[in-house]
Write a protein that holds these residues in place. Structure first.
Motif, PDB file in Angstrom:
ATOM      1  N   SER A  60      -7.173   4.105  17.192  1.00 28.76           N
ATOM      2  CA  SER A  60      -8.250   3.883  18.158  1.00 28.76           C
ATOM      3  C   SER A  60      -7.700   3.627  19.558  1.00 28.76           C
ATOM      4  O   SER A  60      -8.218   4.154  20.554  1.00 28.76           O
ATOM      5  N   ILE A  61      -6.656   2.837  19.644  1.00 27.63           N
ATOM      6  CA  ILE A  61      -6.054   2.521  20.939  1.00 27.63           C
ATOM      7  C   ILE A  61      -5.444   3.773  21.560  1.00 27.63           C
ATOM      8  O   ILE A  61      -5.623   4.036  22.761  1.00 27.63           O
ATOM      9  N   MET A  62      -4.743   4.565  20.763  1.00 33.06           N
ATOM     10  CA  MET A  62      -4.109   5.770  21.285  1.00 33.06           C
ATOM     11  C   MET A  62      -5.147   6.786  21.752  1.00 33.06           C
ATOM     12  O   MET A  62      -4.964   7.429  22.791  1.00 33.06           O
ATOM     13  N   ARG A  63      -6.224   6.938  21.020  1.00 36.14           N
ATOM     14  CA  ARG A  63      -7.289   7.869  21.415  1.00 36.14           C
ATOM     15  C   ARG A  63      -7.886   7.451  22.750  1.00 36.14           C
ATOM     16  O   ARG A  63      -8.027   8.262  23.671  1.00 36.14           O
ATOM     17  N   THR A  64      -8.178   6.167  22.874  1.00 42.12           N
ATOM     18  CA  THR A  64      -8.720   5.654  24.130  1.00 42.12           C
ATOM     19  C   THR A  64      -7.708   5.784  25.262  1.00 42.12           C
ATOM     20  O   THR A  64      -8.066   6.113  26.397  1.00 42.12           O
ATOM     21  N   LEU A  65      -6.441   5.554  24.968  1.00 47.29           N
ATOM     22  CA  LEU A  65      -5.390   5.675  25.973  1.00 47.29           C
ATOM     23  C   LEU A  65      -5.312   7.102  26.499  1.00 47.29           C
ATOM     24  O   LEU A  65      -5.247   7.315  27.711  1.00 47.29           O
ATOM     25  N   PHE A  66      -5.320   8.080  25.616  1.00 48.65           N
ATOM     26  CA  PHE A  66      -5.194   9.466  26.053  1.00 48.65           C
ATOM     27  C   PHE A  66      -6.397   9.915  26.870  1.00 48.65           C
ATOM     28  O   PHE A  66      -6.250  10.666  27.836  1.00 48.65           O
ATOM     29  N   ILE A  67      -7.585   9.462  26.520  1.00 49.22           N
ATOM     30  CA  ILE A  67      -8.772   9.780  27.319  1.00 49.22           C
ATOM     31  C   ILE A  67      -8.646   9.143  28.703  1.00 49.22           C
ATOM     32  O   ILE A  67      -8.925   9.776  29.726  1.00 49.22           O
ATOM     33  N   GLY A  68      -8.218   7.901  28.746  1.00 49.38           N
ATOM     34  CA  GLY A  68      -8.031   7.224  30.026  1.00 49.38           C
ATOM     35  C   GLY A  68      -6.955   7.875  30.879  1.00 49.38           C
ATOM     36  O   GLY A  68      -7.125   8.025  32.094  1.00 49.38           O
ATOM     37  N   LEU A  69      -5.855   8.278  30.251  1.00 50.25           N
ATOM     38  CA  LEU A  69      -4.786   8.940  30.999  1.00 50.25           C
ATOM     39  C   LEU A  69      -5.261  10.276  31.563  1.00 50.25           C
ATOM     40  O   LEU A  69      -4.878  10.659  32.678  1.00 50.25           O
ATOM     41  N   ALA A  70      -6.085  10.996  30.827  1.00 48.92           N
ATOM     42  CA  ALA A  70      -6.629  12.263  31.335  1.00 48.92           C
ATOM     43  C   ALA A  70      -7.516  12.014  32.553  1.00 48.92           C
ATOM     44  O   ALA A  70      -7.460  12.766  33.535  1.00 48.92           O
ATOM     45  N   MET A  71      -8.315  10.962  32.499  1.00 51.32           N
ATOM     46  CA  MET A  71      -9.168  10.632  33.648  1.00 51.32           C
ATOM     47  C   MET A  71      -8.326  10.227  34.865  1.00 51.32           C
ATOM     48  O   MET A  71      -8.616  10.621  35.989  1.00 51.32           O
ATOM     49  N   ILE A  72      -7.285   9.458  34.637  1.00 50.85           N
ATOM     50  CA  ILE A  72      -6.412   9.037  35.740  1.00 50.85           C
ATOM     51  C   ILE A  72      -5.683  10.242  36.325  1.00 50.85           C
ATOM     52  O   ILE A  72      -5.568  10.380  37.541  1.00 50.85           O
ATOM     53  N   GLU A  73      -5.216  11.123  35.476  1.00 48.82           N
ATOM     54  CA  GLU A  73      -4.484  12.302  35.943  1.00 48.82           C
ATOM     55  C   GLU A  73      -5.389  13.227  36.747  1.00 48.82           C
ATOM     56  O   GLU A  73      -4.921  13.907  37.662  1.00 48.82           O
ATOM     57  N   SER A  74      -6.668  13.245  36.429  1.00 46.84           N
ATOM     58  CA  SER A  74      -7.576  14.097  37.197  1.00 46.84           C
ATOM     59  C   SER A  74      -7.638  13.656  38.659  1.00 46.84           C
ATOM     60  O   SER A  74      -7.817  14.495  39.546  1.00 46.84           O
ATOM     61  N   LEU A  75      -7.472  12.374  38.940  1.00 51.42           N
ATOM     62  CA  LEU A  75      -7.446  11.916  40.325  1.00 51.42           C
ATOM     63  C   LEU A  75      -6.270  12.523  41.086  1.00 51.42           C
ATOM     64  O   LEU A  75      -6.416  12.964  42.233  1.00 51.42           O
ATOM     65  N   ALA A  76      -5.122  12.561  40.461  1.00 47.21           N
ATOM     66  CA  ALA A  76      -3.950  13.158  41.102  1.00 47.21           C
ATOM     67  C   ALA A  76      -4.143  14.658  41.309  1.00 47.21           C
ATOM     68  O   ALA A  76      -3.721  15.210  42.336  1.00 47.21           O
ATOM     69  N   ILE A  77      -4.796  15.312  40.376  1.00 51.69           N
ATOM     70  CA  ILE A  77      -5.052  16.746  40.518  1.00 51.69           C
ATOM     71  C   ILE A  77      -6.034  17.000  41.659  1.00 51.69           C
ATOM     72  O   ILE A  77      -5.866  17.950  42.425  1.00 51.69           O
ATOM     73  N   TYR A  78      -7.049  16.146  41.806  1.00 55.18           N
ATOM     74  CA  TYR A  78      -7.988  16.292  42.927  1.00 55.18           C
ATOM     75  C   TYR A  78      -7.262  16.144  44.253  1.00 55.18           C
ATOM     76  O   TYR A  78      -7.518  16.886  45.199  1.00 55.18           O
ATOM     77  N   VAL A  79      -6.360  15.178  44.349  1.00 59.45           N
ATOM     78  CA  VAL A  79      -5.576  14.995  45.579  1.00 59.45           C
ATOM     79  C   VAL A  79      -4.755  16.247  45.861  1.00 59.45           C
ATOM     80  O   VAL A  79      -4.716  16.736  46.994  1.00 59.45           O
ATOM     81  N   LEU A  80      -4.115  16.788  44.857  1.00 54.71           N
ATOM     82  CA  LEU A  80      -3.305  17.988  45.036  1.00 54.71           C
ATOM     83  C   LEU A  80      -4.150  19.161  45.519  1.00 54.71           C
ATOM     84  O   LEU A  80      -3.751  19.887  46.435  1.00 54.71           O
TER      85      LEU A  80
END
Length: 91
Positions: free
Chosen positions: A50-70
């Protein structure tokens, strides 16, 4: 140097600065999220899936911010609206 060269130089420097600052926030957030997930797994190993699933979803959301900046930085760098405005004003 001409005005167009100065504008190109300034916008290039601004985009380099923007990508540096824009990626710093998501990088720190990803490090904190991973650290918190590892702490949570250490406390409750049975909830790892459960923690890993939530972590990966959160990391994808965080990474999208960096992609928007790029994407925004690349638009400003290669399709510079300020440069087009100056070229129209000169003509």
């Amino acid at each position: 140097m001409t005005d167009i060269s100065w504008i190109t130089l300034a916008t290039t420097a601004a985009t380099v600065l923007a990508i540096g600052i824009g990626v710093l926030g998501p990088a720190l957030a990803m490090g904190r999220a991973i650290s918190s997930a590892l702490e949570a797994i250490a406390r409750q190993p049975e909830a790892e899936k459960s923690i890993m699933r939530t972590l990966f979803i959160g990391l994808a959301m965080i990474e999208s911010l960096a992609i928007y900046v790029l994407v925004i930085v690349l638009i400003v760098l290669f399709r510079n609206p300020l440069l087009e405005y100056v070229l129209q004003a000169v003509s």
